[in-house]
Each structure stands twice: as structure tokens, then as C-alpha cells.
Design a protein around this motif. Structure first.
Motif, short mmCIF file in Angstrom:
data_model
loop_
_atom_site.label_atom_id
_atom_site.label_comp_id
_atom_site.label_asym_id
_atom_site.label_seq_id
_atom_site.Cartn_x
_atom_site.Cartn_y
_atom_site.Cartn_z
N LYS B 145 0.84 -1.21 0.00
CA LYS B 145 0.00 0.00 0.00
C LYS B 145 0.88 1.26 0.00
O LYS B 145 0.61 2.21 -0.73
N GLU B 146 1.93 1.25 0.82
CA GLU B 146 2.80 2.42 0.93
C GLU B 146 3.43 2.74 -0.42
O GLU B 146 3.51 3.89 -0.85
N ALA B 147 3.92 1.69 -1.09
CA ALA B 147 4.58 1.88 -2.39
C ALA B 147 3.60 2.46 -3.40
O ALA B 147 3.93 3.37 -4.16
N MET B 148 2.38 1.93 -3.39
CA MET B 148 1.37 2.42 -4.33
C MET B 148 1.05 3.90 -4.08
O MET B 148 0.93 4.68 -5.02
N MET B 149 0.93 4.27 -2.81
CA MET B 149 0.58 5.66 -2.51
C MET B 149 1.71 6.59 -2.95
O MET B 149 1.45 7.67 -3.47
N LYS B 150 2.95 6.17 -2.74
CA LYS B 150 4.07 7.01 -3.19
C LYS B 150 4.08 7.13 -4.71
O LYS B 150 4.31 8.21 -5.26
N SER B 151 3.84 5.99 -5.36
CA SER B 151 3.87 5.99 -6.82
C SER B 151 2.76 6.85 -7.40
O SER B 151 2.97 7.58 -8.37
N ILE B 152 1.58 6.80 -6.79
CA ILE B 152 0.48 7.65 -7.25
C ILE B 152 0.86 9.13 -7.05
O ILE B 152 0.68 9.95 -7.95
N GLY B 153 1.43 9.42 -5.90
CA GLY B 153 1.86 10.79 -5.61
C GLY B 153 2.81 11.33 -6.67
O GLY B 153 2.74 12.50 -7.07
N ASP B 154 3.70 10.46 -7.17
CA ASP B 154 4.66 10.87 -8.21
C ASP B 154 4.00 11.07 -9.57
O ASP B 154 4.53 11.76 -10.42
N SER B 155 2.90 10.35 -9.78
CA SER B 155 2.42 10.17 -11.16
C SER B 155 1.24 11.04 -11.55
O SER B 155 0.83 11.02 -12.70
N VAL B 156 0.66 11.75 -10.58
CA VAL B 156 -0.49 12.58 -10.93
C VAL B 156 -0.13 14.06 -10.66
O VAL B 156 0.75 14.34 -9.85
N PRO B 157 -0.82 14.98 -11.34
CA PRO B 157 -0.53 16.40 -11.11
C PRO B 157 -0.76 16.78 -9.65
O PRO B 157 -1.67 16.25 -9.00
N ARG B 159 -2.10 19.16 -8.08
CA ARG B 159 -3.40 19.65 -7.61
C ARG B 159 -4.44 18.52 -7.49
O ARG B 159 -5.47 18.69 -6.87
N PHE B 160 -4.16 17.38 -8.09
CA PHE B 160 -5.09 16.25 -8.00
C PHE B 160 -4.60 15.17 -7.03
O PHE B 160 -5.21 14.10 -6.91
N LYS B 161 -3.50 15.43 -6.37
CA LYS B 161 -2.88 14.42 -5.52
C LYS B 161 -3.82 13.96 -4.41
O LYS B 161 -4.02 12.76 -4.21
N GLU B 162 -4.40 14.93 -3.72
CA GLU B 162 -5.28 14.62 -2.59
C GLU B 162 -6.45 13.75 -3.05
O GLU B 162 -6.79 12.75 -2.42
N LEU B 163 -7.08 14.15 -4.16
CA LEU B 163 -8.21 13.42 -4.71
C LEU B 163 -7.82 11.98 -5.05
O LEU B 163 -8.55 11.02 -4.77
N ASN B 164 -6.64 11.83 -5.62
CA ASN B 164 -6.18 10.49 -6.01
C ASN B 164 -5.89 9.61 -4.80
O ASN B 164 -6.21 8.42 -4.81
N ILE B 165 -5.29 10.19 -3.80
CA ILE B 165 -5.00 9.41 -2.59
C ILE B 165 -6.31 8.99 -1.92
O ILE B 165 -6.47 7.85 -1.46
N GLU B 166 -7.28 9.91 -1.92
CA GLU B 166 -8.59 9.61 -1.35
C GLU B 166 -9.26 8.47 -2.14
O GLU B 166 -9.83 7.54 -1.56
N ALA B 167 -9.14 8.56 -3.47
CA ALA B 167 -9.71 7.52 -4.33
C ALA B 167 -9.06 6.17 -4.05
O ALA B 167 -9.73 5.13 -3.96
N PHE B 168 -7.74 6.19 -3.89
CA PHE B 168 -7.01 4.95 -3.60
C PHE B 168 -7.50 4.34 -2.29
O PHE B 168 -7.78 3.15 -2.19
N GLU B 169 -7.64 5.20 -1.25
CA GLU B 169 -8.10 4.73 0.06
C GLU B 169 -9.50 4.12 -0.03
O GLU B 169 -9.77 3.08 0.58
N LYS B 170 -10.38 4.78 -0.79
CA LYS B 170 -11.75 4.27 -0.95
C LYS B 170 -11.73 2.86 -1.53
O LYS B 170 -12.47 1.98 -1.10
N GLY B 171 -10.90 2.69 -2.53
CA GLY B 171 -10.79 1.37 -3.16
C GLY B 171 -10.20 0.35 -2.20
O GLY B 171 -10.64 -0.81 -2.13
N TYR B 172 -9.20 0.81 -1.45
CA TYR B 172 -8.52 -0.10 -0.52
C TYR B 172 -9.46 -0.55 0.59
O TYR B 172 -9.40 -1.69 1.06
N GLN B 173 -10.33 0.38 1.02
CA GLN B 173 -11.25 0.05 2.12
C GLN B 173 -12.46 -0.76 1.65
O GLN B 173 -13.18 -1.34 2.47
N TYR B 174 -12.71 -0.80 0.36
CA TYR B 174 -13.92 -1.45 -0.14
C TYR B 174 -13.89 -2.94 0.21
O TYR B 174 -12.87 -3.61 0.00
N PRO B 175 -14.99 -3.46 0.74
CA PRO B 175 -14.96 -4.86 1.17
C PRO B 175 -14.66 -5.82 0.00
O PRO B 175 -15.37 -5.80 -1.00
#
Lengths: 385, 176
Positions: B145-157, B159-175
Motif C-alpha cells: 500500500k505504501e509503495a502504491m501511494m508514493k507511486s500515485i503521488g509521483d504520477s499525478v498532477p 493539484r489532483f494528488k489529494e483526490l487520487n489518494i482519497e480515491a485509492f483509500e476508498k478502493g482499498y477500504q472497499y470490502p
């Protein structure tokens, strides 16, 4: 990306084409002229982003003929110059690649090979330009061609290619392919001070003493930078040490022999091969570029089944390590040569092997890479012969 | 251990970026070897488009993906095209609003998540692929999970970083 930094030291997850551009920039490439073509366009794209920020030059030319011509001119103006294209673009460049060889112009030409002939398979894979690199332009000459098999090697060998082109004053081909060029992997870019840069062999002589084609002991002449006050003549015609045309068999012999011998006398310095599991090998798989990666699991499988097989990888394709093949042919059962063409480098293996009937080609017409099983079957066939 | 992941969907759904993010996470942040390849050509304009990632503890020799352990499908066309290229005991992850899965054979497990709908609820459906990456990370455990969050942080603009991290968390938490 810190666009203003020349050497992007660190670990990157980047495409092969991008790694190639970064290798060139790391070794001081400050001029790129090219015309877009899949699968090499990303090299030009990266150069177009990077060169202006570094004080270098990127020019999109009107075609590939103009691209190589601009590269040769830039080279003589003191630039470290490169172009990148695919087979169809090389076909257009060939005449002036010959001029580059004759004028002894340091430069690097990248061929990201795709399915061919003609426009072939623009987005898919091939390795069928190996002989084009060797014999494409007319005449007798020797060329240098390097074959990376990963983005990391595209970075490293582009640096190596520039250094060889400066050292021997010859255009150097980077013969990669669409798989490696478009593949993204980890690339480690070293610290700037750890990158070896072979400097241009500028003359130490005054304009009065200087002769542009008088060779040094290693047969390579010293060069000048156009505009520095040296009035010289350079030409594609057969020329003497002054650079003036001389239409005689004697001058031709002297010049052409020197162009060939400056490479042949330094094979140990130019040829790089990678040998694995060779000590006890009875069957040797000879491969290069992306195909060398397909070979590894087949060798492991054959070893697990008790077959003594080794890998001999051509990192330098041209000049070809013929002497090494001859030596090997005296002690092994035979060679297996997979390549994504219908038999190109295999001819060199056959030519240098003591018994050409012990050479098994595994051809592939392109568009995909080999099914490892086809290579495995060839290994078994040679092992049982 | 070699693991192969194929991400598929329509051109424009962030398929290629998803493959890149997975590859970079594994290669740069999890310290493994990863090789990322993408499909080129007319498929980029609406057909089935795919990105492939090979992840290994040792060198990635054979660089391409034939049959994968994991298939992510963000469109029906892509699902139909690639579902037969999943290894026995493999995992298929779909966007449940966009893909109607068939009965899988070979003990393939199918996991469904309304990734695009979750992204729309977050305010921008463009992060649907990132919701899916969060879900994939949780379900497969191939990349941390940590690696994915860092990689997403590097790969998106930025101003969209927060939204992307939130999206990742939503997916991660989904049953799962």
C-alpha cells in the motif's frame, strides 16, 4: 523532472526510449535532429523537452535525409550529435551515413527496430535491420553497432556509443527494438562525476601544421571545430591527408584500409559480449537485444533437464566477435541463434564457425518475440546431434 | 516469484497510467524488479486497450505478459478480449457497473467494485482507475500500500494528488 539538470542522478522508472535520450544527454549530447517515427518518436519528444532547457538544440527536420545531414554538420561544428529513427528512416539516411563514415564524423544513430520490410509493422517488433546497419550504405567500411536489451542498457550503451564514436571517429548505431524502446523499467542514472566521457580528439596543432586526415598512431586523425580558424576541406570523395580529393587506386587503398583498420585493430576495446553458463557448455545460444531475454528461461529449463547449455550475448553486434565464435566452435557441439528476422547475424556465426552445419537458426518474422519453446526445441536438437 | 498483471479498459480510462503506477510502485518503492509494457495503436482511440506489468523478486527475463495472474477490466470489451488470458487460480477485478462477468472457469476469482461510481461520488470519475488500484492492492497484496501511494503521488498532477489518494483509500477500504 528537473529539466534544467543535465544528469538526472537517481532511480527512475522510465521507458527505454527516454533512457536512451537521457544517456545521450548525460554524455553531453547537445544536438538532436530527427523526424518522428514509431517506435522511436519518444526519443525525439524527450530531446525536444530537454535540449532547450540545457542550452542544446533540438530540430525536427523535414525528413530523415535532412536529419542525418544536420547531425553531420552539427558534429563538425563541435556538437555531440544524435538522431533516432526506425528502419524506414535509416533507409533514407544511408547515403549520408556513408558520408559520415568517409568524413569520420563522430555521431550516434539510434534504430528502434520494428517489423519490416518497408513500413511493415510500425508498432510491433523486429530485429531485421542488423545487416542494414552493417552493409546499408555502399562501399567497404566498418561500423560499430551496440544492442541493448533493457532500458538500463539503452541508457548505458548510448553513453558507450557516444564515447566509441568520439574515440574512433565513426558513426555508431544503437540497434535497439520496439520492445526495449517502449518498455518501462527501473533505470539507475549515476552521479555526473561517475559518467565516463571520451573527449573529442581536437588537434593540438596550429592551423599551419594541421592536416585533417593525417592519422595518429591508432589510425584516427585529430579533428577540428568548424569556425575555430582552421581552413580545411572535407569530402565524401577519396581524399589524402589534406582532405583533398585524389582519384587514384593508391590513395583509395590507403584511405579505405585505414577506415577499416582503425576498427579492426581495436576489436578488444570495441567488442562487448556477455557470457553465462559457458564453462561447461556443449550448446551455445547466441542472441542479442530483446531476444537475449527470452533465451534465459529456456536455458534454465534445458539445464534443469541436464543439457549443458550456455548463453553468448552480443552487446556489440558490429564489429562481430568472429574470433571468439571460431574458438567456441572448436569445443562445443553447436550453436543456436534465435533472432527476430529470417537469418541475419546467424550468417556471421556460420561464417566464423568451423562447422557451419552445427548452427541452428531460430527465425521469427517479427510482430512478436519468440515463443521460448521454439528456442528450447532448437537447443534439444543441437544437444542430441 | 514472478507475478503478472494486466490492466485493461477503453483508451482514456487511465489504463496505461495504472500500469505505470503499479510498475513504479513495485520497482522503485518495493525494491523489486518490474517491467511495464503497453499496447500501442488504434486501440488507444476507444477499443480495448491494455497495459501489462511483470513483477519479480529476481530479474524479469521474459518481459511480456501472455496469461496473467491478475486481470483488471474497466470495460466489457476489454473483459471479453482478455478474460481468457487469465491463469488458473487467477484473479479478475472488474468495475461492476461497466462489466458483466461470465461464469469463470479454472477457479478464477472475480472481484467487483463500482470504481467509476465511487470516483464520481468523490467528484471526478477520472480517478476511477485509482479506486480500482486501491482495491487491487488490497485484494492481491502483490504491491504494498505504501509503495502504491508514493507511486500515485509521483504520477499525478500536484493539484489532483489529494483526490487520487482519497480515491485509492476508498478502493482499498472497499470490502473484498
Amino acid at each position: 523532472m528537473e529539466k534544467e539538470k543535465r544528469v538526472l542522478t537517481g532511480e527512475h522508472f522510465i521507458q527505454g526510449d527516454i533512457a536512451c535520450a537521457e544517456g545521450a544527454i548525460s554524455v553531453g549530447c547537445n544536438f538532436f535532429a530527427g523526424y518522428p517515427i514509431t517506435p522511436a518518436s519518444e526519443i525525439a519528444e524527450r530531446m525536444s523537452e530537454r535540449q532547450p532547457c540545457l542550452g542544446g538544440t533540438f530540430i525536427q527536420m523535414e525528413d530523415e535525409i535532412a536529419s542525418i545531414t544536420a547531425v553531420l554538420g552539427a558534429s563538425w561544428a563541435g556538437a555531440k550529435a544524435m538522431t533516432a529513427t526506425s528502419g524506414p528512416g535509416i533507409a533514407l539516411m544511408l547515403e549520408n551515413i556513408g558520408l559520415g563514415i568517409m568524413m569520420e564524423s563522430p555521431c550516434v544513430i539510434v534504430n528502434v527496430q520494428r517489423g519490416s520490410p518497408s513500413t511493415g509493422l510500425p508498432t510491433l517488433w523486429g530485429q531485421a535491420d542488423m545487416m542494414q546497419a552493417r552493409w546499408g550504405t555502399h562501399g567497404d567500411y566498418r561500423i560499430i553497432a551496440l544492442c541493448p536489451n533493457s532500458p538500463q542498457e539503452l541508457y548505458d550503451l548510448t553513453i558507450k556509443g557516444f564515447n566509441l564514436s568520439e574515440k574512433y571517429r565513426v558513426p555508431v548505431f544503437i540497434m535497439t527494438d520496439a520492445v526495449v524502446g517502449h518498455m518501462t523499467e527501473k533505470v539507475i542514472i549515476p552521479k555526473e562525476e561517475d559518467i565516463e566521457i571520451y573527449p573529442r580528439r581536437y588537434t593540438t596543432l596550429s592551423p599551419k601544421e594541421y592536416l585533417p586526415y593525417k592519422p595518429e598512431a591508432d589510425l584516427v586523425p585529430q579533428i577540428i571545430k568548424a569556425g575555430d580558424g582552421y581552413r580545411i576541406h572535407t569530402t565524401g570523395l577519396t581524399h589524402d591527408e589534406r582532405g583533398y580529393p585524389v582519384m587514384s587506386a593508391e590513395c583509395q587503398k590507403k584511405l579505405v584500409s585505414r577506415l577499416i583498420d582503425k576498427i579492426l585493430n581495436n576489436l578488444d576495446d570495441i567488442i562487448i559480449v556477455e557470457e553465462k553458463d559457458m564453462d561447461d557448455a556443449e550448446v551455445v545460444v547466441i542472441s542479442y537485444g530483446i531476444t537475449s531475454r527470452v533465451v534465459i528461461p529456456t536455458i534454465q529449463k534445458a539445464r534443469e533437464n541436464g543439457i549443458k547449455v550456455g548463453s553468448f550475448r552480443l552487446i556489440t553486434a558490429w564489429p562481430f566477435p568472429g574470433e571468439k565464435i571460431r574458438e567456441l566452435s572448436e569445443r562445443v557441439k553447436g550453436f543456436v541463434v534465435p533472432e527476430i528476422n529470417c537469418g541475419q547475424m546467424v550468417r556471421e556465426v556460420e561464417r566464423h564457425s568451423k562447422c557451419s552445419d552445427k548452427v541452428e537458426l531460430v527465425p521469427h518474422t517479427g510482430g512478436d518475440i519468440h515463443d521460448p519453446d521454439t528456442i528450447y526445441e532448437a537447443i534439444m536438437k543441437v544437444a542430441k546431434s | 516469484m514472478r507475478k503478472e498483471i494486466r490492466v485493461s479498459g477503453f483508451g482514456g480510462q487511465g489504463v496505461i497510467l495504472s500500469g505505470y503506477i503499479i510498475g513504479k510502485a513495485a520497482s522503485i518503492y518495493d525494491g523489486k524488479n518490474a517491467s511495464f509494457t503497453q499496447s500501442y495503436g488504434p486501440e488507444a482511440r476507444g477499443g480495448a486497450c491494455a497495459a501489462q506489468v511483470v513483477i519479480s523478486d529476481s530479474n524479469v527475463d521474459f518481459p511480456l505478459v501472455r496469461d496473467s495472474e491478475v486481470l483488471i477490466s474497466l470495460s466489457q470489451v476489454a473483459y471479453n478480449k482478455f478474460r481468457t488470458l487469465v491463469k488458473p487460480n487467477g484473479v479478475v477485478l472488474t468495475d461492476e457497473d461497466l462489466v458483466k462477468p461470465e461464469n469463470e472457469e479454472n477457479d478464477i476469482k472475480t472481484y467487483a467494485i463500482p470504481a467509476t461510481r465511487i470516483a464520481e461520488e468523490l467528484g471526478n470519475k477520472i480517478v476511477g482507475n485509482i479506486v480500482m488500484l486501491g482495491y487491487m492492492t488490497k485484494v492481491t497484496g502483490i504491491v504494498s500500500k505504501e509503495a502504491m501511494m508514493k507511486s500515485i503521488g509521483d504520477s499525478v498532477p500536484e493539484r489532483f494528488k489529494e483526490l487520487n489518494i482519497e480515491a485509492f483509500e476508498k478502493g482499498y477500504q472497499y470490502p473484498g
